[in-house]
Design an enzyme around this catalytic site. Sequence first.
Site, PDB file in Angstrom:
ATOM      1  N   GLU A 443       0.830  -1.218   0.000  1.00  0.00           N
ATOM      2  CA  GLU A 443       0.000   0.000   0.000  1.00  0.00           C
ATOM      3  C   GLU A 443       0.862   1.264   0.000  1.00  0.00           C
ATOM      4  O   GLU A 443       0.581   2.225   0.713  1.00  0.00           O
ATOM      5  CB  GLU A 443      -0.948   0.028   1.217  1.00  0.00           C
ATOM      6  CG  GLU A 443      -2.277  -0.565   0.946  1.00  0.00           C
ATOM      7  CD  GLU A 443      -2.785  -0.293  -0.451  1.00  0.00           C
ATOM      8  OE1 GLU A 443      -3.179  -1.248  -1.120  1.00  0.00           O
ATOM      9  OE2 GLU A 443      -2.769   0.867  -0.880  1.00  0.00           O
ATOM     10  N   GLY A 444       1.916   1.212  -0.760  1.00  0.00           N
ATOM     11  CA  GLY A 444       2.879   2.313  -0.783  1.00  0.00           C
ATOM     12  C   GLY A 444       3.872   2.087   0.334  1.00  0.00           C
ATOM     13  O   GLY A 444       3.503   2.093   1.522  1.00  0.00           O
TER      14      GLY A 444
END
Length: 601
Positions: A443-444
Amino acid sequence: MTYRSPVADILFSLKAVAGLPELIDGKLDGEFDWETIASVISEAGRFATEEIAPLNRTADTAGAAYENGVVTTPPGFADAYRRWAEAGWGGVSAPADFSGMGLPHLVNVACTEIWNGASMAFALCPLLTEGAIGALKTYGSRELLGTYLEAMVSGRWTGTMNLTEPQAGSDLNAVRTRAERADDGTYRLFGQKIFITYGEHDMAENIVHLVLARLPGAPAGTRGLSLFLAPKFLVNPDGTLGARNDVRCASIEHKLGIHGSPTCVMIFGESQGAKAWLVGEENRGLAAMFVMMNAARLAVGTQGVAIAERAYQQALEFSRERRQGRSAKGGDGKGEVGMSPIIEHPDVQRMLMTMKAYAHAARGICHLTAASLDLASHGRTEEERAAGANRAALLTPIAKAFSTLLGDEATSIGVQIHGGMGFIEETGAAQHMRDSRIAAIYEGANGIHGVDLVLRKLPLAGGATARNEVNAIRDVARAVSERGGPAFGATSARLSEAAEALDQATRAMQAWLATDTESALAGASPYLRLFGLTLGGGCLAKAGLAAQALARDGYDSELARVALARFYAAKLLPVAPGLNRIVASGAASLSAYEAVLADGS
Ligand SMILES: Cc1cc2nc3c(=O)[nH]c(=O)nc-3n(C[C@H](O)[C@H](O)[C@H](O)COP(=O)(O)OP(=O)(O)OC[C@H]3O[C@@H](n4cnc5c(N)ncnc54)[C@H](O)[C@@H]3O)c2cc1C
């Protein structure tokens, strides 16, 4: 080890830190009441404790399995998921028009923590489905909503997020998956996605893939990406499942942790192309995918809270049973030569309280973020909605990166408290550390969130959104000084110092954004840590003040929250001025990196 969902702590944080009762009373546009919300969360806690948590250990050892394109989840997952879906848990914050409960997002985040504390590997499937529902709800055509949403909200079908390709991880400019227009208004997808969570599995009837891909002639980079929906099984006009689509899972990864969650290589379009439908507009796919990514970012931050809490509960239980050395109390005569339980040693107390403080601080930050999201979508006035959206945008990278960082630190401390047994798999402490590690990466990666915070979030509303946050923390410090009394120790002083450090670092960052981006980027991660650390101190102090007020009404048992705020202020917050100094040192000390990192030196 017996794990229990921390329902009482979650409810306390929703009330005291996020102000949920006031939100539902006056600020949110909708019909909710606190009693219903409390009973939903309590029931989620019971379900997770009894039905999901016992599967966590076997899921780690058995893992997900792959054979000829078929993925089998660990023993018990498919049954537990069916019961989870039948109980309606997929629809906590989904709108009632699609058979959801329509509750605030805050309640959803509370439940997300509960599922992930029970088993991160299990909870990833609903986590991604919920994100896909959010993107479809916002950008999907009426036809797509009619076909897919209710089945996804009910949990009969699950969702996935397909961004990553071998050459496109943090940088989605490099996405190559190709989309072609078909004559009937649909599209065909061709390409390979990697690392796709629950891309294939045996827990639901159908899997709805949301896929970023590039149309012919589209602009280069992310401006040329479009978002498509490609189901595993095509859906007939009457809603029944039809033929298998041209998408398959080629393999699953062997990972450090979350062994029960299949991480899939997905191949789209090996023959005629995977049939797909556009979500939103052509070449505007990233905006649509961002709805999913933002929801998933907060949910992943919540994973950090969940795993810190689970590791804490386990370490606490162990520290009461394990006896070594003689504490200042002198031992109780039990065990070998009157040894004391290790919980009596100050260093072990420090470690346990750090774990607990981390879990509570990160929970508070995630709840503040979710409350802002609720205001952004259900605030009563335009002004409230705009302020809510800006605050949520500012807090999301902090909720994601700081909470997962604390998840890693807490689970590592959990191993340390177990001594040598922490390194031995049978105790389960090592599993938490392994499971936790991915949350700071997907998620990043956390570094990307530091960059996002500094480059895109600090400038929001001309810097006012960040300034308001610092001022809100100062208000809490002032309230502790006015009302807290001696039980809070140096909480007000340390919180004020940390807020001052954050203020200075924020000003330095804002000045660099115009003149010296390298220095801003060099300090981005320490700055995010400083922001999270200070905000977390504010959350604990707020909870402490609320607990003190309750104690005045006879609820003395809540006073431990004051002690936790005091501990955080005394032992953790003093790092804040140091982080400010790290930020202030800019990029100068990195300028010689080529020499320092040269081969052979
Ligand atoms: C178990 C698992 C599940 C996953 N699930 C999904 C999923 O469901 N769907 C999906 O699409 N993807 C998924 N991913 C992919 C995940 O989101 C990526 O791994 C992640 O975004 C990082 O990309 P990368 O691995 O290519 O690392 P890279 O982008 O190569 O980054 C490597 C390092 O460089 C740093 N870095 C890179 N660029 C910059 C920059 N500009 N500034 C500063 N630092 C930088 C990063 O912070 C990181 O530390 C999953 C991955 C795993 C391992």
